[in-house]
Design an enzyme around this catalytic site. Sequence first.
Site, PDB file in Angstrom:
ATOM      1  N   TYR A  56     -10.379  35.000  54.900  1.00 14.31           N
ATOM      2  CA  TYR A  56      -9.086  34.899  54.229  1.00 14.31           C
ATOM      3  C   TYR A  56      -8.294  35.950  55.030  1.00 14.31           C
ATOM      4  O   TYR A  56      -8.296  37.254  54.313  1.00 14.31           O
ATOM      5  CB  TYR A  56      -9.146  34.858  52.625  1.00 14.31           C
ATOM      6  CG  TYR A  56      -9.802  33.814  52.028  1.00 14.31           C
ATOM      7  CD1 TYR A  56     -10.181  32.538  53.020  1.00 14.31           C
ATOM      8  CD2 TYR A  56     -10.506  33.844  50.800  1.00 14.31           C
ATOM      9  CE1 TYR A  56     -10.951  31.274  52.385  1.00 14.31           C
ATOM     10  CE2 TYR A  56     -10.950  32.530  50.048  1.00 14.31           C
ATOM     11  CZ  TYR A  56     -11.114  31.520  50.894  1.00 14.31           C
ATOM     12  OH  TYR A  56     -11.749  30.404  50.258  1.00 14.31           O
ATOM     13  N   LEU A 206      -6.343  22.158  41.478  1.00 11.49           N
ATOM     14  CA  LEU A 206      -5.010  21.689  41.408  1.00 11.49           C
ATOM     15  C   LEU A 206      -4.414  20.675  42.406  1.00 11.49           C
ATOM     16  O   LEU A 206      -3.415  20.516  42.809  1.00 11.49           O
ATOM     17  CB  LEU A 206      -4.051  22.913  41.288  1.00 11.49           C
ATOM     18  CG  LEU A 206      -4.342  23.928  40.193  1.00 11.49           C
ATOM     19  CD1 LEU A 206      -3.540  25.061  40.591  1.00 11.49           C
ATOM     20  CD2 LEU A 206      -3.989  23.150  38.932  1.00 11.49           C
ATOM     21  N   GLY A 207      -5.373  20.041  43.322  1.00 11.41           N
ATOM     22  CA  GLY A 207      -4.989  19.426  44.585  1.00 11.41           C
ATOM     23  C   GLY A 207      -4.250  20.079  45.496  1.00 11.41           C
ATOM     24  O   GLY A 207      -3.273  19.589  46.182  1.00 11.41           O
ATOM     25  N   PRO A 211       3.121  18.657  46.139  1.00 11.55           N
ATOM     26  CA  PRO A 211       3.941  18.094  45.126  1.00 11.55           C
ATOM     27  C   PRO A 211       3.835  16.470  45.567  1.00 11.55           C
ATOM     28  O   PRO A 211       3.266  16.210  46.492  1.00 11.55           O
ATOM     29  CB  PRO A 211       5.156  18.814  45.443  1.00 11.55           C
ATOM     30  CG  PRO A 211       4.958  19.307  46.869  1.00 11.55           C
ATOM     31  CD  PRO A 211       3.589  19.501  47.049  1.00 11.55           C
ATOM     32  N   LEU A 217      -0.900  16.968  40.746  1.00 11.02           N
ATOM     33  CA  LEU A 217      -0.008  17.709  39.813  1.00 11.02           C
ATOM     34  C   LEU A 217       1.278  16.471  39.705  1.00 11.02           C
ATOM     35  O   LEU A 217       1.977  16.721  38.788  1.00 11.02           O
ATOM     36  CB  LEU A 217       0.456  18.658  40.412  1.00 11.02           C
ATOM     37  CG  LEU A 217      -0.523  19.912  40.525  1.00 11.02           C
ATOM     38  CD1 LEU A 217       0.423  21.166  40.765  1.00 11.02           C
ATOM     39  CD2 LEU A 217      -1.129  19.982  39.212  1.00 11.02           C
TER      40      LEU A 217
END
Length: 282
Positions: A56, A206-207, A211, A217
């Site tokens: 990362y 949270l997928g 949006p 969400l």
Amino acid sequence: MRRPLGPFSVSAIGFGAMRLTGPGVFGPPTDRDEALAVLREAVDSGVDHIDTAQFYGPDVVNELIREALHPYPENLILVSKVGASRDRDGRVLSAQEPAQLRQGIEDNLRTLGIDALPVVNLRLIGGSEPDAFFDEQLAAMLSARDDGLIKAIGLSNITSAHLLHALRVTDIACVQNEFHMGNSVSQPVLDECTRRGIAFVPFASLGFGVPGPDAVLGRAAVVDEAVRLGVTPAQVALAWALAVSPTVLLIPGTSSRRHLRENLAASSVHLDDETVRRLSPL
Ligand SMILES: NC(=O)c1ccc[n+]([C@@H]2O[C@H](COP(=O)([O-])OP(=O)(O)OC[C@H]3O[C@@H](n4cnc5c(N)ncnc54)[C@H](OP(=O)(O)O)[C@@H]3O)[C@@H](O)[C@H]2O)c1
């Protein structure tokens, strides 16, 4: 709420540190001070399970963790993963060879500033069936454990067949696969973990924070439930994931203290059985 993670016991909601980088999980974060503050506040708020990887950034997230938290609290369970690397242009490269897995573990130890990691996940890239190469990879993980570089072995991006195969040669502390209301491909792996009491650590609970009405969400059922309970859609998504199995441990990722607080508060959101069923993929 505490749950087992192999030989350890941790808070059900931990922290996924991947988002503490620049765009595309590459390079430094735009707000370095906030990234450090997120890590410190997470631990001050009781987070004792942080998920990371040397790739990362690369190095960026582990070095932030080290700067924010070293010397680490005794109870902090740092979990890393091996199996990939990044080149200087940000390309994700496979690092699946046994020698590369060993190198990946050593790179994690160096960047985190420790002699041993509590758990390291062998993160596979594709492949649905265990094969002779998987045995060689497991052997590399076992030798790292025998040499004291890691205390426990986890698996990531695997099938149930991989899990059952690996369990013939070693204990497995945890399985980390993508799993959320919009992707339940790993339901059989989760079921196997639940039967055996192995920690299942869904990534992207949270997928991925995407949006829109088709994303976790933004789903009407999630938003409606959030309004009904007076909480946020993210809290509904996390409460749902915690409710699907007593072996689930969460590592929601965020680069902001505001979202961190919101995510940790999801541990006190209760969904009844009917709601859990209604939100579950068919
Ligand atoms: N094993 C693997 O292959 C693998 C793959 C991917 C990830 N992981 C691990 O799993 C962790 C979680 O995965 P992830 O970060 O990709 O996905 P995630 O936790 O589903 O979503 C993170 C995204 O959601 C946003 N977010 C966080 N809290 C929110 C809230 N309360 N309301 C609205 N948006 C919110 C974040 O943006 P902000 O920064 O703006 O909050 C971020 O963009 C990672 O950090 C990493 O440690 C593992």
